[in-house]
Each structure stands twice: as C-alpha cells, then as structure tokens.
Scaffold this motif. Structure first.
Motif, mmCIF file in Angstrom:
data_model
loop_
_atom_site.group_PDB
_atom_site.id
_atom_site.type_symbol
_atom_site.label_atom_id
_atom_site.label_comp_id
_atom_site.label_asym_id
_atom_site.label_seq_id
_atom_site.Cartn_x
_atom_site.Cartn_y
_atom_site.Cartn_z
ATOM 1 N N UNK A 20 0.637 -1.257 0.022
ATOM 2 C CA UNK A 20 -0.066 0.058 -0.151
ATOM 3 C C UNK A 20 0.767 1.385 -0.005
ATOM 4 N N UNK A 21 1.883 1.383 0.981
ATOM 5 C CA UNK A 21 2.727 2.481 1.095
ATOM 6 C C UNK A 21 3.457 2.921 -0.227
ATOM 7 N N UNK A 22 3.770 2.031 -1.282
ATOM 8 C CA UNK A 22 4.461 2.141 -2.413
ATOM 9 C C UNK A 22 3.851 2.993 -3.221
ATOM 10 N N UNK A 23 2.494 3.071 -3.150
ATOM 11 C CA UNK A 23 1.686 3.924 -4.147
ATOM 12 C C UNK A 23 1.235 5.241 -3.249
ATOM 13 N N UNK A 24 1.820 5.395 -2.310
ATOM 14 C CA UNK A 24 1.436 6.685 -1.355
ATOM 15 C C UNK A 24 2.449 7.662 -1.708
ATOM 16 N N UNK A 25 2.171 8.941 -1.613
ATOM 17 C CA UNK A 25 2.867 10.151 -1.750
ATOM 18 C C UNK A 25 3.351 10.782 -0.312
ATOM 19 N N UNK A 26 4.828 11.347 -0.594
ATOM 20 C CA UNK A 26 5.695 11.763 0.631
ATOM 21 C C UNK A 26 4.565 12.447 1.575
ATOM 22 N N UNK A 27 3.656 13.302 1.247
ATOM 23 C CA UNK A 27 3.001 13.935 2.324
ATOM 24 C C UNK A 27 2.038 13.104 3.218
ATOM 25 N N UNK A 28 1.817 11.991 2.634
ATOM 26 C CA UNK A 28 0.981 10.950 3.354
ATOM 27 C C UNK A 28 1.966 10.231 4.485
ATOM 28 N N UNK A 29 3.031 10.281 4.537
ATOM 29 C CA UNK A 29 3.919 9.605 5.523
ATOM 30 C C UNK A 29 4.468 10.677 6.699
ATOM 31 N N UNK A 30 4.864 10.061 7.822
ATOM 32 C CA UNK A 30 5.390 10.519 8.796
ATOM 33 C C UNK A 30 6.953 10.902 8.526
ATOM 34 N N UNK A 31 7.508 11.687 9.120
ATOM 35 C CA UNK A 31 8.873 12.123 9.062
ATOM 36 C C UNK A 31 9.691 10.800 9.132
#
Length: 351
Positions: free
Chosen positions: A150-161
């Motif tokens: 799932x994470x591989x399809x997400x954008x940087x702003x959707x993730x924590x630091x």
C-alpha cells in the motif's frame, strides 16, 4: 603484502563558491580515508563544510556558483574528478549512494514514493518495470515500513517524518551501493525513531558489507556507531583518530570543546559547557588558525593568530592541526617561533 582496505581516499579537496559578496571557500584541503565495511564519522558544527564535502564526493556541487578547485577523490583506484558526467552517473546512486539531510525536500511531492524508488532502480540496473516495482516494494518492507504494497503507491506528504526517512534509505540502498553517505540521517526525528533508523543502517551495512560515511553533529551517535572520526571546523579537517582514542584523549581544543558540551549523566543542574563565539563565515575566515578567536589557548598566541597549522600525523592513525598538540611542532618550527616571539611553553590541549 598488506591488503589495502581503503575504499575511498579524499586528498586535498577544495570546493569554493562564487557569491555576490566574494569567494566563499567552503571546503579547503580536506583529506580523509574510508575503509571497506567501516563507518567513518565526519563531525562538526553547522556551517563547517560537512555537507559540501559530501556533495563534492558525489560531484553534486552546483556549477555555477560552486566549483571543485583542487584535490583528488579516489574511489576504488579511480579519481572521480576525472570521470565524465556519464561515467559519474553510473557510479552515483549505484556504487555510491547518499541519504540527504531533509527527506521532505529531497522527495518529489508530485510522485509516489514507489515511482521515485523505481526510477532509481531502473536508472542503474537492468530491470523491467514490473521487476523494479517488485524490488521497490521489497525494499520498503526491508526498511521496516508496514504494509509496503500500500505504501509504495502513496505520496511523501502521506507519510510521517520517520517513514519518509526510511523511504530515503530504501532508495539509497536499492542498488546495493558500496559506499553510503548519510548526511544527518536523524535530523528532526525523535530519539526513538533516530535509534530505529541507525539500527536499520547498521543492519543493512552488515547484510551488504557497505561502508558508511556518517555526517553528524551528534557525538552520542558517533560514540556508538563509528570506527574512525574526522573533526571538521571552518572548511578544514582539524583532527582524525579512531573513535575510542578521540573520545579518550582529544588533541585539538575544538574537539575537546565539542566533547565537553555533551550532556552527561549525574551532572543534573550544572550548565552545559559551550564553546564561545560562532563558526566564522567562509567569506571572512580569520587569519592563522581559524579556531584561534574561540580557543582558550590560541586567542593569546601570536603563532596561532598568524600561522595556520596544517593537518599532520602525530601518531599511528592520528592526525591533528594544532600548534599546541603533543608531538605536532618540530624542533625547527619551535626555534623559528622563539626567534620571532620569544620563548614559550608548548603544551597539549589538555594541559
């Protein structure tokens, strides 16, 4: 014949920037050696030239305004400064990779993290798009990101630091580099995430046998992770030693000041030691030893004010650039000094 374990040897590296206010000598005559499989730490205050040194090794200094004006960067027997841009692109990211200081500014906000890792893989390895996506997903799992599919399809702003930093690690090690340059890899992360990122790098290092150039100002991290350490101040290396020796017996007053400023258990309520003054700007370095205006010894010493000491070997694997360090000054230099300024007593920085 003794085996040469040196992976990277930097000799006399100087990088300057032309600005509207004049020439900024950001890095001057920097020399260091990194062995295969080791963690080598480059430490110093912000603005001393650590990141520019890393960018110079990667040949990522923007030209103009920056330019590498002197030195050699020998990687596995090849001088990187003599390679064409095309040859350098084959090494950069493939054999030498870099984790940049701030992942939010390094990752492209309009592409998914998967797209960005896949681009790095396909640029350096002969992989089909489906193979590259499979490897990108695998790498996200390797660096500890849950639900990598799932994470591989997400954008940087959707993730924590912390997760963005893990993405940067995944991208850097996806091509199995021989040398990983980690520029402040734990900046702005809480201590728990810091430890996780550093443990992750340790595990990847043991798994892949890569060397790490760890750029940091955190001496606690250095004490736990590094084998050898170079201390940088105002564009120059001022001391090099193995980690245990450096912490037990610093020879340069600046190194000693850095170690004194580290918080210690059992000293609650006491003010932390601070080195007076600030790191000078590259446009206005003082004459002589660049540290002398902030140094408890050099501030009143005419030689320190007028003659800049060069990095010199003073023992097995130990180098220092300080007129007061034990074993640094030759008898001829002492006599020359005394003929100019009168007799004096040379002492170590601890004296």
């Amino acid at each position: 014949m003794k085996e040469d374990k040196t992976l990277l040897r930097v000799e006399g590296l100087s990088t300057h920037f032309m600005t509207e206010d004049g020439l900024a000598k950001a890095v001057q005559e920097v020399s260091l050696e990194i062995n295969s499989g080791e963690t080598f730490a480059l430490v110093g205050e912000s603005g001393c030239g650590k990141s520019v040194t890393a960018l110079s090794i990667m040949r990522l200094v923007p030209d103009p305004p920056g330019k590498i004006v002197a030195g050699k960067i020998m990687f596995r027997g090849r001088n990187l400064l003599e390679l064409s841009d095309r040859q350098m692109r084959r090494i950069r990211g493939n054999r030498i990779a870099m984790i940049f200081q701030e992942p939010m500014t390094s990752l492209n906000p309009v592409y998914t993290v998967g797209n960005q890792i896949v681009e790095a893989i396909r640029l350096h390895q002969k992989r089909s798009e489906s193979e590259a996506w499979a490897l990108a997903t695998e790498m996200l799992g390797t660096v500890g990101i849950p639900d990598p599919e799932q994470r591989v399809t997400e954008y940087p702003h959707q993730m924590s630091g912390g997760m963005r930093q893990r993405v940067m690690v995944a991208m850097a090690v996806s091509c199995n580099p021989t040398l990983l340059i980690a520029d402040e890899p734990t900046t702005a992360l809480d201590v728990t995430i810091q430890a996780q990122i550093l443990d992750l790098l340790d595990g990847l290092q043991k798994q892949n046998g890569m060397s790490i150039l760890l750029i940091t100002h955190d001496l606690g991290i250095v004490a736990e992770r590094a084998e050898d350490v170079a201390v940088m101040y105002a564009s120059r290396i001022v001391e090099v030693a193995d980690c245990e020796t450096l912490f037990a017996e610093p020879l340069h007053p600046y190194t000693e000041g850095l170690l004194k400023s580290v918080p210690r258990l059992g000293f609650a309520g006491e003010r932390l030691y601070t080195i007076p003054g600030t790191v000078p700007e590259p446009l206005g370095f003082p004459s002589g030893c660049k540290f002398h205006p902030r140094c408890p010894i050099g501030a009143g010493d005419k030689r320190c004010q007028n003659d800049e000491p060069q990095l010199r070997q003073v023992g097995d694997g130990r180098c220092v650039a300080c007129w007061y360090a034990r074993g640094y000054e030759t008898e001829a230099e002492r006599n020359e000094y005394e003929s100019k300024y009168g007799k004096h007593e040379r002492i170590s920085s601890q004296g």
